[in-house]
Design a protein around this motif. Structure first.
Motif, PDB file in Angstrom:
ATOM      1  N   ASP A  65       0.834  -1.208   0.000  1.00  0.00           N
ATOM      2  CA  ASP A  65       0.000   0.000   0.000  1.00  0.00           C
ATOM      3  C   ASP A  65       0.868   1.256   0.000  1.00  0.00           C
ATOM      4  N   HIS A  66       2.153   1.085   0.270  1.00  0.00           N
ATOM      5  CA  HIS A  66       3.045   2.231   0.440  1.00  0.00           C
ATOM      6  C   HIS A  66       3.607   2.659  -0.907  1.00  0.00           C
ATOM      7  N   THR A  67       2.742   3.275  -1.716  1.00  0.00           N
ATOM      8  CA  THR A  67       3.156   3.711  -3.052  1.00  0.00           C
ATOM      9  C   THR A  67       3.693   5.132  -3.036  1.00  0.00           C
ATOM     10  N   VAL A  68       3.356   5.896  -1.995  1.00  0.00           N
ATOM     11  CA  VAL A  68       3.902   7.242  -1.801  1.00  0.00           C
ATOM     12  C   VAL A  68       4.348   7.349  -0.342  1.00  0.00           C
ATOM     13  N   ILE A  69       5.610   7.755  -0.146  1.00  0.00           N
ATOM     14  CA  ILE A  69       6.159   7.859   1.208  1.00  0.00           C
ATOM     15  C   ILE A  69       6.730   9.264   1.396  1.00  0.00           C
ATOM     16  N   PRO A  70       6.211  10.019   2.373  1.00  0.00           N
ATOM     17  CA  PRO A  70       6.762  11.347   2.636  1.00  0.00           C
ATOM     18  C   PRO A  70       8.198  11.253   3.164  1.00  0.00           C
ATOM     19  N   PHE A  71       9.020  12.233   2.802  1.00  0.00           N
ATOM     20  CA  PHE A  71      10.378  12.299   3.341  1.00  0.00           C
ATOM     21  C   PHE A  71      10.297  12.282   4.868  1.00  0.00           C
ATOM     22  N   GLY A  72      11.174  11.509   5.486  1.00  0.00           N
ATOM     23  CA  GLY A  72      11.246  11.421   6.940  1.00  0.00           C
ATOM     24  C   GLY A  72      10.404  10.300   7.524  1.00  0.00           C
ATOM     25  N   LYS A  73       9.450   9.767   6.767  1.00  0.00           N
ATOM     26  CA  LYS A  73       8.555   8.729   7.298  1.00  0.00           C
ATOM     27  C   LYS A  73       9.074   7.347   6.910  1.00  0.00           C
ATOM     28  N   GLY A  74       9.149   6.457   7.887  1.00  0.00           N
ATOM     29  CA  GLY A  74       9.629   5.104   7.622  1.00  0.00           C
ATOM     30  C   GLY A  74      11.110   5.092   7.291  1.00  0.00           C
ATOM     31  N   CYS A  76      12.528   4.236   4.355  1.00  0.00           N
ATOM     32  CA  CYS A  76      12.765   4.868   3.054  1.00  0.00           C
ATOM     33  C   CYS A  76      12.739   6.391   3.151  1.00  0.00           C
ATOM     34  N   GLY A  77      11.760   6.913   3.867  1.00  0.00           N
ATOM     35  CA  GLY A  77      11.668   8.366   4.032  1.00  0.00           C
ATOM     36  C   GLY A  77      12.845   8.948   4.795  1.00  0.00           C
ATOM     37  N   GLN A  78      13.379   8.178   5.740  1.00  0.00           N
ATOM     38  CA  GLN A  78      14.551   8.644   6.483  1.00  0.00           C
ATOM     39  C   GLN A  78      15.793   8.669   5.594  1.00  0.00           C
ATOM     40  N   VAL A  79      15.934   7.669   4.718  1.00  0.00           N
ATOM     41  CA  VAL A  79      17.086   7.623   3.801  1.00  0.00           C
ATOM     42  C   VAL A  79      17.012   8.783   2.803  1.00  0.00           C
ATOM     43  N   ALA A  80      15.801   9.169   2.418  1.00  0.00           N
ATOM     44  CA  ALA A  80      15.635  10.298   1.505  1.00  0.00           C
ATOM     45  C   ALA A  80      16.176  11.586   2.122  1.00  0.00           C
ATOM     46  N   VAL A  81      16.126  11.687   3.440  1.00  0.00           N
ATOM     47  CA  VAL A  81      16.610  12.872   4.155  1.00  0.00           C
ATOM     48  C   VAL A  81      18.088  12.736   4.518  1.00  0.00           C
ATOM     49  N   ALA A  93      12.043  -3.389  16.333  1.00  0.00           N
ATOM     50  CA  ALA A  93      12.769  -2.511  17.251  1.00  0.00           C
ATOM     51  C   ALA A  93      12.881  -1.082  16.716  1.00  0.00           C
ATOM     52  N   GLN A  94      12.310  -0.817  15.571  1.00  0.00           N
ATOM     53  CA  GLN A  94      12.439   0.476  14.904  1.00  0.00           C
ATOM     54  C   GLN A  94      11.174   1.301  15.106  1.00  0.00           C
ATOM     55  N   ASP A  95      11.307   2.468  15.737  1.00  0.00           N
ATOM     56  CA  ASP A  95      10.142   3.317  16.028  1.00  0.00           C
ATOM     57  C   ASP A  95       9.444   3.830  14.768  1.00  0.00           C
ATOM     58  N   ASN A  96      10.228   4.259  13.783  1.00  0.00           N
ATOM     59  CA  ASN A  96       9.676   4.923  12.603  1.00  0.00           C
ATOM     60  C   ASN A  96       9.540   3.948  11.429  1.00  0.00           C
ATOM     61  N   TYR A  97       9.227   2.710  11.712  1.00  0.00           N
ATOM     62  CA  TYR A  97       9.105   1.695  10.667  1.00  0.00           C
ATOM     63  C   TYR A  97       7.676   1.646  10.145  1.00  0.00           C
ATOM     64  N   ILE A  98       7.534   1.579   8.804  1.00  0.00           N
ATOM     65  CA  ILE A  98       6.219   1.404   8.190  1.00  0.00           C
ATOM     66  C   ILE A  98       6.111  -0.065   7.806  1.00  0.00           C
ATOM     67  N   ALA A  99       5.227  -0.796   8.447  1.00  0.00           N
ATOM     68  CA  ALA A  99       5.092  -2.231   8.175  1.00  0.00           C
ATOM     69  C   ALA A  99       4.410  -2.452   6.834  1.00  0.00           C
TER      70      ALA A  99
END
Length: 151
Positions: A65-74, A76-81, A93-99
């Protein structure tokens, strides 16, 4: 198949003249998923123009379902930043993980640079806990250096 054995195959896929870029990337996802047993989901996300979001590109694995990911989220979003590789040995164990799937245990995301600019990333999920090593990172950096030549 070892990473060393896969390197020329990566180059062959990406240099296939009769294929469009998207087709080459999809074939590359299949190559990695089919030949590395703990690569259960392999895909690319790319920056959406000037927007601070990523859009899903070619991938192999369970639909997401994750076809669009905002920068900073999850991850992938963290790597974008951060513009840095991100290896997650245990997604629980990851707080900002999108399952994406309950079966995913670990993840690796490596940014894709073209002319020094982060235009996207390769994202790999594994159903194996702590699946990824520094060898995976170096191999995926190689993959992205080759993919960058398509842009």
């Amino acid at each position: 198949m070892t990473f060393e054995e896969l390197q020329p195959k990566v180059i062959d896929v990406l240099n296939h003249d009769s294929l469009l870029r998207e087709e080459k990337l999809l074939q590359l996802c299949h190559l990695l998923s089919d030949n590395i047993d703990y690569y259960d989901w392999v895909g690319f996300y790319f920056r959406n123009g000037e927007k601070e979001e990523l859009v899903l590109g070619p991938y192999v694995g369970e639909p997401t379902d994750h076809t669009v990911i905002p920068f900073g989220k999850g991850i992938c979003g963290q790597v974008a930043v951060s513009n840095q590789n991100f290896v997650v040995p245990d997604v629980t164990a990851q707080d900002n993980y999108i399952a994406c799937s309950l079966t995913v245990k670990s993840e690796i995301v490596v940014p894709l640079f073209v002319n020094g600019e982060n235009i996207g990333q390769i994202d790999i999920d594994s159903e194996v806990l702590d699946a990824f090593t520094e060898r995976d990172e170096r191999f995926l950096e190689f993959v992205n250096e080759e993919v960058a030549k398509l842009f």
